[in-house]
Structure formats: structure tokens, C-alpha cells
Design a protein around this motif. Structure first.
Motif, PDB file in Angstrom:
ATOM      1  N   LEU A   1       0.755  -1.224  -0.121  1.00  0.00           N
ATOM      2  CA  LEU A   1       0.071   0.022   0.123  1.00  0.00           C
ATOM      3  C   LEU A   1       0.897   1.245   0.071  1.00  0.00           C
ATOM      4  O   LEU A   1       2.075   1.221   0.784  1.00  0.00           O
ATOM      5  CB  LEU A   1      -0.937  -0.021   1.238  1.00  0.00           C
ATOM      6  N   VAL A   2       0.363   2.156  -0.537  1.00  0.00           N
ATOM      7  CA  VAL A   2       1.156   3.525  -0.713  1.00  0.00           C
ATOM      8  C   VAL A   2       1.140   3.991   0.851  1.00  0.00           C
ATOM      9  O   VAL A   2       0.249   4.242   1.438  1.00  0.00           O
ATOM     10  CB  VAL A   2       0.439   4.566  -1.630  1.00  0.00           C
ATOM     11  N   GLY A   3       2.254   4.491   1.145  1.00  0.00           N
ATOM     12  CA  GLY A   3       2.696   5.049   2.496  1.00  0.00           C
ATOM     13  C   GLY A   3       2.653   4.015   3.491  1.00  0.00           C
ATOM     14  O   GLY A   3       2.977   4.255   4.684  1.00  0.00           O
TER      15      GLY A   3
ATOM     16  N   LYS B   1       5.310   0.765   4.551  1.00  0.00           N
ATOM     17  CA  LYS B   1       6.453   0.271   4.357  1.00  0.00           C
ATOM     18  C   LYS B   1       6.139  -1.386   4.242  1.00  0.00           C
ATOM     19  O   LYS B   1       7.233  -2.170   3.801  1.00  0.00           O
ATOM     20  CB  LYS B   1       7.489   0.438   5.320  1.00  0.00           C
ATOM     21  N   ASN B   2       5.476  -1.922   4.867  1.00  0.00           N
ATOM     22  CA  ASN B   2       5.279  -3.334   4.864  1.00  0.00           C
ATOM     23  C   ASN B   2       4.288  -3.911   3.837  1.00  0.00           C
ATOM     24  O   ASN B   2       3.443  -3.293   3.657  1.00  0.00           O
ATOM     25  CB  ASN B   2       4.699  -3.507   6.451  1.00  0.00           C
ATOM     26  N   ILE B   3       4.732  -5.048   3.438  1.00  0.00           N
ATOM     27  CA  ILE B   3       3.882  -5.806   2.606  1.00  0.00           C
ATOM     28  C   ILE B   3       2.773  -6.415   3.399  1.00  0.00           C
ATOM     29  O   ILE B   3       3.038  -6.991   4.535  1.00  0.00           O
ATOM     30  CB  ILE B   3       4.789  -6.927   1.878  1.00  0.00           C
ATOM     31  N   ILE B   4       1.612  -6.506   2.771  1.00  0.00           N
ATOM     32  CA  ILE B   4       0.499  -7.076   3.558  1.00  0.00           C
ATOM     33  C   ILE B   4      -0.305  -7.889   2.915  1.00  0.00           C
ATOM     34  O   ILE B   4       0.095  -8.076   1.334  1.00  0.00           O
ATOM     35  CB  ILE B   4      -0.616  -5.895   3.993  1.00  0.00           C
ATOM     36  N   SER B   5      -0.941  -8.817   3.472  1.00  0.00           N
ATOM     37  CA  SER B   5      -1.969  -9.963   2.701  1.00  0.00           C
ATOM     38  C   SER B   5      -3.077  -9.051   1.807  1.00  0.00           C
ATOM     39  O   SER B   5      -3.560  -8.471   2.465  1.00  0.00           O
ATOM     40  CB  SER B   5      -2.220 -10.821   3.592  1.00  0.00           C
ATOM     41  N   SER B   6      -3.425  -9.622   0.771  1.00  0.00           N
ATOM     42  CA  SER B   6      -4.440  -9.024   0.122  1.00  0.00           C
ATOM     43  C   SER B   6      -5.705  -9.220   0.666  1.00  0.00           C
ATOM     44  O   SER B   6      -6.582  -8.611   0.554  1.00  0.00           O
ATOM     45  CB  SER B   6      -4.233  -9.403  -1.566  1.00  0.00           C
TER      46      SER B   6
END
Length: 196
Positions: A51-53, A55-60
Motif C-alpha cells: 500500500l502507498v505510504g 512500508k510493510n507488505i500486507i496480505s491482500s
């Protein structure tokens, strides 16, 4: 002396050009994961997103949930600058997510220029925007148009099925103020009419 400086500058430019050429990412192959019969579903979406803003990758699955109707709008910088204000102009009961379709931009632009522009776009908004760096999100939606003035609306129904419900356009340079508030609202009205 001047000749030597010009040689150094010239060789530096050539070296930088070669560096960019050899380190640029190769175009991604189209994902074969997309269902062949044209029906898209939540299972087609990438498992992880950025997500913009954030820093972490998240689960969809944190953003797209089965049982909840969700609007997904794919666009580029000009169109997203208008789409981000959808809830400003209209009452929309369902959640919506924006997808920044930037996978065709050169890698150095994706690293240095685009993140700042997208953060600027979402600064006063609570609408999530997916930073689709590698194109996995747009590929999973079978969306390959990167026109900066176009946007593409998808509806995820309660069962997790995804359908393209509307393709719209905004004026060129909308991000820089080429559209009035009335024009922005008018460009989004057909989409809202479809959702009623």
C-alpha cells in the motif's frame, strides 16, 4: 584542460546510460494464473500487496474480503487524482480501493519519483491505494491499458467474483488542475449511476 573535462563528462554519460540499460528490469510475462474462461475472482489476486505510504507488505486478504462488496479502481496518476475524491462528490456505502497502474514506468522512476507523487495523492485520504510496482495486480485483473487519463472500475461481489463494470477517462493533466470540480464530478457520475 577543457578537453579532458568534456571527455570525462562524455564517458560518464555513456557509463550511466549503460548502467541504466543493463540494470533495467525486463518486462514481466503475463501471468498464466488468470482463469481462462474470463471469470475473475479473489483467488486470482496476488497474495501480497504493497500500500502507498505503508512500508510493510500486507496480505491482500486484509483489504479484499469475501462477503463484502468492494469497488476496485485501477488508474494512473491523472485519473487517480480524480478518483481519490469519489467519496467527496458522492455517497458511496461500499469500500473502494485504488490501484496505481505504474508497472510500465522505468524502474528508476518507480523508485524515486512515483512513490512521492502517490503519497502526495493519498495524503488527506483514508482510501487505500495499492502500489502495483511489478504489475501483479493489474495482470490478475487482465488490465493492460496504462493510459494516464483512463481508469477502470471493477466490482468484487459478495462471493468473491470480480467483474469490470466501467471504463472512464479524465482530462489530460488532471493532476495539475486541468479539471474543475464540476468536470471531476461529471467524469465520475456514470460510475456512480452503475453502482445504484
Amino acid at each position: 584542460m577543457l578537453k579532458n573535462i568534456l571527455k570525462i563528462v562524455f564517458l560518464g554519460l555513456i557509463g550511466f546510460s549503460l548502467l541504466v540499460y543493463f540494470t533495467a528490469e525486463k518486462p514481466k510475462n503475463i501471468s498464466e494464473k488468470v482463469v481462462q474462461n474470463g471469470m475473475l475472482s479473489l483467488e486470482n489476486l496476488p497474495q501480497n500487496i504493497e500500500l502507498v505510504g505503508n512500508k510493510n507488505i500486507i496480505s491482500s486478504s486484509d483489504i479484499f474480503k469475501k462477503g463484502i462488496k468492494t469497488l476496485v479502481i485501477v488508474g494512473n496518476h491523472d485519473s487517480l487524482s480524480v478518483v481519490k475524491d469519489l467519496k467527496t462528490y458522492f455517497t458511496l456505502d461500499m469500500p473502494y480501493v485504488m490501484v496505481a497502474n505504474i508497472s510500465n514506468a522505468p524502474w528508476f522512476i518507480k523508485k524515486w519519483a512515483i512513490p512521492g507523487k502517490l503519497e502526495e495523492l493519498t495524503k488527506n485520504s483514508n482510501i487505500p491505494m495499492i502500489y502495483d510496482y511489478n504489475g501483479s495486480m493489474v495482470n490478475s485483473l487482465n488490465q493492460f491499458d496504462t493510459t494516464k487519463t483512463a481508469y477502470f472500475a471493477y466490482l468484487i461481489d459478495e462471493n468473491g467474483n470480480i467483474s469490470n463494470i466501467y471504463n472512464g477517462k479524465v482530462k489530460e493533466n488532471a493532476m495539475d488542475g486541468s479539471m474543475s470540480e464540476e468536470e471531476k464530478k461529471a467524469s465520475l457520475q456514470p460510475l456512480i449511476d452503475l453502482l445504484k
